[in-house]
Scaffold this motif. Sequence first.
Motif, PDB file in Angstrom:
ATOM      1  N   THR A 411       0.851  -0.953   0.006  1.00  0.00           N
ATOM      2  CA  THR A 411       0.095  -0.136  -0.042  1.00  0.00           C
ATOM      3  C   THR A 411       0.764   1.272  -0.068  1.00  0.00           C
ATOM      4  OG1 THR A 411      -1.873  -1.197   1.333  1.00  0.00           O
ATOM      5  CG2 THR A 411      -1.782   1.136   1.107  1.00  0.00           C
ATOM      6  N   PHE A 412       0.599   2.036  -0.672  1.00  0.00           N
ATOM      7  CA  PHE A 412       1.282   3.319  -1.120  1.00  0.00           C
ATOM      8  C   PHE A 412       0.635   4.710  -0.896  1.00  0.00           C
ATOM      9  CE2 PHE A 412       3.243  -0.180  -3.685  1.00  0.00           C
ATOM     10  CZ  PHE A 412       4.528  -0.168  -3.317  1.00  0.00           C
ATOM     11  N   THR A 413       1.181   5.684  -0.205  1.00  0.00           N
ATOM     12  CA  THR A 413       0.500   6.929   0.041  1.00  0.00           C
ATOM     13  C   THR A 413       1.296   7.868  -0.743  1.00  0.00           C
ATOM     14  OG1 THR A 413      -0.068   6.384   2.194  1.00  0.00           O
ATOM     15  CG2 THR A 413      -0.232   8.582   1.620  1.00  0.00           C
ATOM     16  N   LEU A 414       0.553   8.584  -1.772  1.00  0.00           N
ATOM     17  CA  LEU A 414       0.804   9.553  -2.685  1.00  0.00           C
ATOM     18  C   LEU A 414       0.510  10.934  -2.085  1.00  0.00           C
ATOM     19  CD1 LEU A 414       0.064   7.921  -6.215  1.00  0.00           C
ATOM     20  CD2 LEU A 414       2.052   7.501  -4.705  1.00  0.00           C
ATOM     21  N   PHE A 415       1.457  11.772  -1.408  1.00  0.00           N
ATOM     22  CA  PHE A 415       1.184  13.339  -0.984  1.00  0.00           C
ATOM     23  C   PHE A 415       0.965  14.022  -2.506  1.00  0.00           C
ATOM     24  CE2 PHE A 415       2.834  11.022   2.391  1.00  0.00           C
ATOM     25  CZ  PHE A 415       1.665  11.281   3.500  1.00  0.00           C
ATOM     26  N   THR A 416      -0.321  14.747  -2.781  1.00  0.00           N
ATOM     27  CA  THR A 416       0.123  15.400  -3.811  1.00  0.00           C
ATOM     28  C   THR A 416      -0.462  16.717  -3.886  1.00  0.00           C
ATOM     29  OG1 THR A 416      -2.401  15.041  -4.417  1.00  0.00           O
ATOM     30  CG2 THR A 416      -0.877  13.320  -5.157  1.00  0.00           C
ATOM     31  N   ASN A 417      -0.339  17.669  -4.946  1.00  0.00           N
ATOM     32  CA  ASN A 417      -0.682  19.088  -4.803  1.00  0.00           C
ATOM     33  C   ASN A 417      -2.089  19.445  -5.147  1.00  0.00           C
ATOM     34  OD1 ASN A 417      -0.403  18.578  -7.398  1.00  0.00           O
ATOM     35  ND2 ASN A 417       0.627  20.650  -8.201  1.00  0.00           N
ATOM     36  N   LYS A 418      -2.641  18.327  -5.980  1.00  0.00           N
ATOM     37  CA  LYS A 418      -4.187  18.468  -6.583  1.00  0.00           C
ATOM     38  C   LYS A 418      -4.271  17.065  -6.539  1.00  0.00           C
ATOM     39  CE  LYS A 418      -3.512  22.555  -9.611  1.00  0.00           C
ATOM     40  NZ  LYS A 418      -3.684  23.042 -10.921  1.00  0.00           N
ATOM     41  N   PRO A 419      -5.826  16.964  -6.674  1.00  0.00           N
ATOM     42  CA  PRO A 419      -6.484  15.572  -6.746  1.00  0.00           C
ATOM     43  C   PRO A 419      -5.996  15.080  -8.149  1.00  0.00           C
ATOM     44  CG  PRO A 419      -8.132  16.955  -6.327  1.00  0.00           C
ATOM     45  CD  PRO A 419      -7.055  17.782  -6.354  1.00  0.00           C
ATOM     46  N   LEU A 420      -5.572  13.525  -8.090  1.00  0.00           N
ATOM     47  CA  LEU A 420      -5.145  12.859  -9.353  1.00  0.00           C
ATOM     48  C   LEU A 420      -6.333  12.042  -9.974  1.00  0.00           C
ATOM     49  CD1 LEU A 420      -1.900  11.107  -7.924  1.00  0.00           C
ATOM     50  CD2 LEU A 420      -2.329  13.234  -9.456  1.00  0.00           C
ATOM     51  N   PRO A 421      -6.480  12.250 -11.241  1.00  0.00           N
ATOM     52  CA  PRO A 421      -7.552  11.476 -11.784  1.00  0.00           C
ATOM     53  C   PRO A 421      -7.449  10.089 -11.837  1.00  0.00           C
ATOM     54  CG  PRO A 421      -6.890  13.188 -13.248  1.00  0.00           C
ATOM     55  CD  PRO A 421      -5.791  13.318 -12.028  1.00  0.00           C
ATOM     56  N   ALA A 422      -8.171   9.245 -11.925  1.00  0.00           N
ATOM     57  CA  ALA A 422      -8.389   7.924 -11.819  1.00  0.00           C
ATOM     58  C   ALA A 422      -7.285   7.220 -12.913  1.00  0.00           C
ATOM     59  CB  ALA A 422      -9.565   7.272 -11.863  1.00  0.00           C
ATOM     60  N   PRO A 423      -7.366   7.561 -14.314  1.00  0.00           N
ATOM     61  CA  PRO A 423      -6.367   7.075 -15.131  1.00  0.00           C
ATOM     62  C   PRO A 423      -5.166   7.090 -15.077  1.00  0.00           C
ATOM     63  CG  PRO A 423      -8.364   8.287 -16.122  1.00  0.00           C
ATOM     64  CD  PRO A 423      -8.319   8.539 -14.761  1.00  0.00           C
ATOM     65  N   TYR A 424      -4.745   8.365 -14.272  1.00  0.00           N
ATOM     66  CA  TYR A 424      -3.393   8.764 -13.950  1.00  0.00           C
ATOM     67  C   TYR A 424      -2.751   7.966 -12.810  1.00  0.00           C
ATOM     68  CZ  TYR A 424       0.891  11.505 -14.026  1.00  0.00           C
ATOM     69  OH  TYR A 424       2.235  11.986 -14.022  1.00  0.00           O
TER      70      TYR A 424
END
Length: 452
Positions: A411-424
Motif C-alpha cells: 500500500t502506497f501513499t501519494l502526497f499531491t498538490n491536487k487531486p489525481l484523476p483515476a486514469p493517471y
Amino acid sequence: MSGNELPMVAIVGRPNVGKSTLLNRFVGRREAIVEEKPGVTRDRKEVAAEWQGREFRLVDTGGWLPGGAGDALDAKVSKQSERAMEEADVILLVVDATVGITEDDARVSEVLRQSKSPVLVVVNKVDDANREAAIWEFMGLGLGEPMPVSALHGRAAGDLLDHVMELLPPADASEAQADGHGDRDRSAADVDDLGRRVFAVAIVGRPNVGKSTLFNRLIGDDRSVVHDLPGTTRDTIDTVVETEAGEIRFVDTAGMRRKSKVDDGTEYYSFVRALQAIDRADAALLVIDATEGVTHQDQRLAERIDVAGSPVLIVLNKFDLLDAEARADISEQVEDRLAFLGYAPVLKISALTGKGVHRLLPALQEAIEAYHRRIPTRALNEVVQAAQSAQPGAAGARVLYATQGAAEPPTFTLFTNKPLPAPYLRYLERRIREHFGFGPPPLKLRVRRRTG
C-alpha cells in the motif's frame, strides 16, 4: 498418532444421524454445514477443538455406507470415513435414537469391532429423559454401553466429551508443544515456526471445473471427494502444506453460482462459506474450465476476488483437451473478459493428469514474496518522479512525495498538490508494478492532498 500431532477423534456413522450437528456442538460454532437431509456432508471436515484444557482434532465425515453400497460418489465418501477411522485415536459412532438399529448401523459396527481404537456408540436425538430408554437397544451393536446425547440441544454433550478425554492417549510434551503440522484446521491467524502468519490460498470457481482435483493434486492426498457431479464439495476444506516458500494453507471451496441460481439451502450455505474463504484468504486460485471458456459467472467471481484485494492466479484447467484454435480462443477470452485482472498470471494446467501444476507453487511463492515486499522510500520516489517526467499529470497535478505505508498487500501513499484523476493513478500503479516486479498482488494507492 505421531509425536508432533494432536490426537484425533473421528465422528462416523450412516448418513443423516447428526454427525455434523455434533461437531458444531463440540466446537461451539457452525463449522460444518447442517441440513435435514442425507448426504450433505461429503468431504472430511477437520477442525481443532479443546475440552478441559486438552486440544484435539475433531473429524466430521460423510455418511458411511460400507460394503460397496450406494453409487460411485457414496463409495468415495465412505472411503474418506474409513481413512478417518484408521487414523483416529477415538471413534464416535453416531446412531439415531428415533430410528433404532438399521442394517447400515449393524454393518458399520461389524467393521468397528475390529478397530484397535476405542469406539463409543453415541445415540443422538435423545432430546429428553423420555427417550433415554431407547438407547439400550444399541447394546446389540456389540460396542459397549451407548451414551445418550442431543447434538441439536446440547444435552449430555459435556458428559460425552468428558468420556472422550478419558479415552485419548496420554498427553506428552511434544503434543503440548504441537505446532500444527499435518492436516488439522488452521485459522488465518496461525503462524509458522518463524512467527510468520501462514499464507492462505483459496481455490475458487464455478461448480465442476476441477477445484477439488487440483486441491488433491496440490496437497498430494485424496482429501476432498472428487466426482463428476457438480457441487460435490459442500463446505470449505483446508490443509496446510510445507513448501519452499514456507507453510501454505490451501482451502478447497464449494462451486459458486449466481445467487439467483442458488435455490437449495445447503448450496446457499456453501456459497456463503466460499465467499468467506475468499475474504479470509491471502491469495486465490481462480479455476476456469478451459473447455467451456470464460463465462459470465467466471467474470463475476473474478470481480469478487478483485474486490477482496488478494493476489489471484488464473488457472485454466483441462487445457490439455483443447486444440490449437481453442487454445488461442481461450487466451483471447481471458485477455478480454478478465482485463481488470491484467496483472494476474495465467497458468494452463490439467489437474487430472498433473500437467503444468508444477508451475503453481513457484507462482504462489512469487505472490507471497511480493505480498510482503517493502520498497525503500528513495527508490519509490525515483520511479514516481521518472513516471511524471515521462507523462505529466493533467492541470499541473503532481505527486510531491510517495511512501509505502503498509504491506500485505503493498500500500502506497501519494502526497499531491491536487487531486489525481483515476486514469493517471492507474498509470502510476502500472509503472510501480513494472519497475519493482510486483506479480499477482494488487497494489493500493492512497492519495493525500497537501494544503498550503
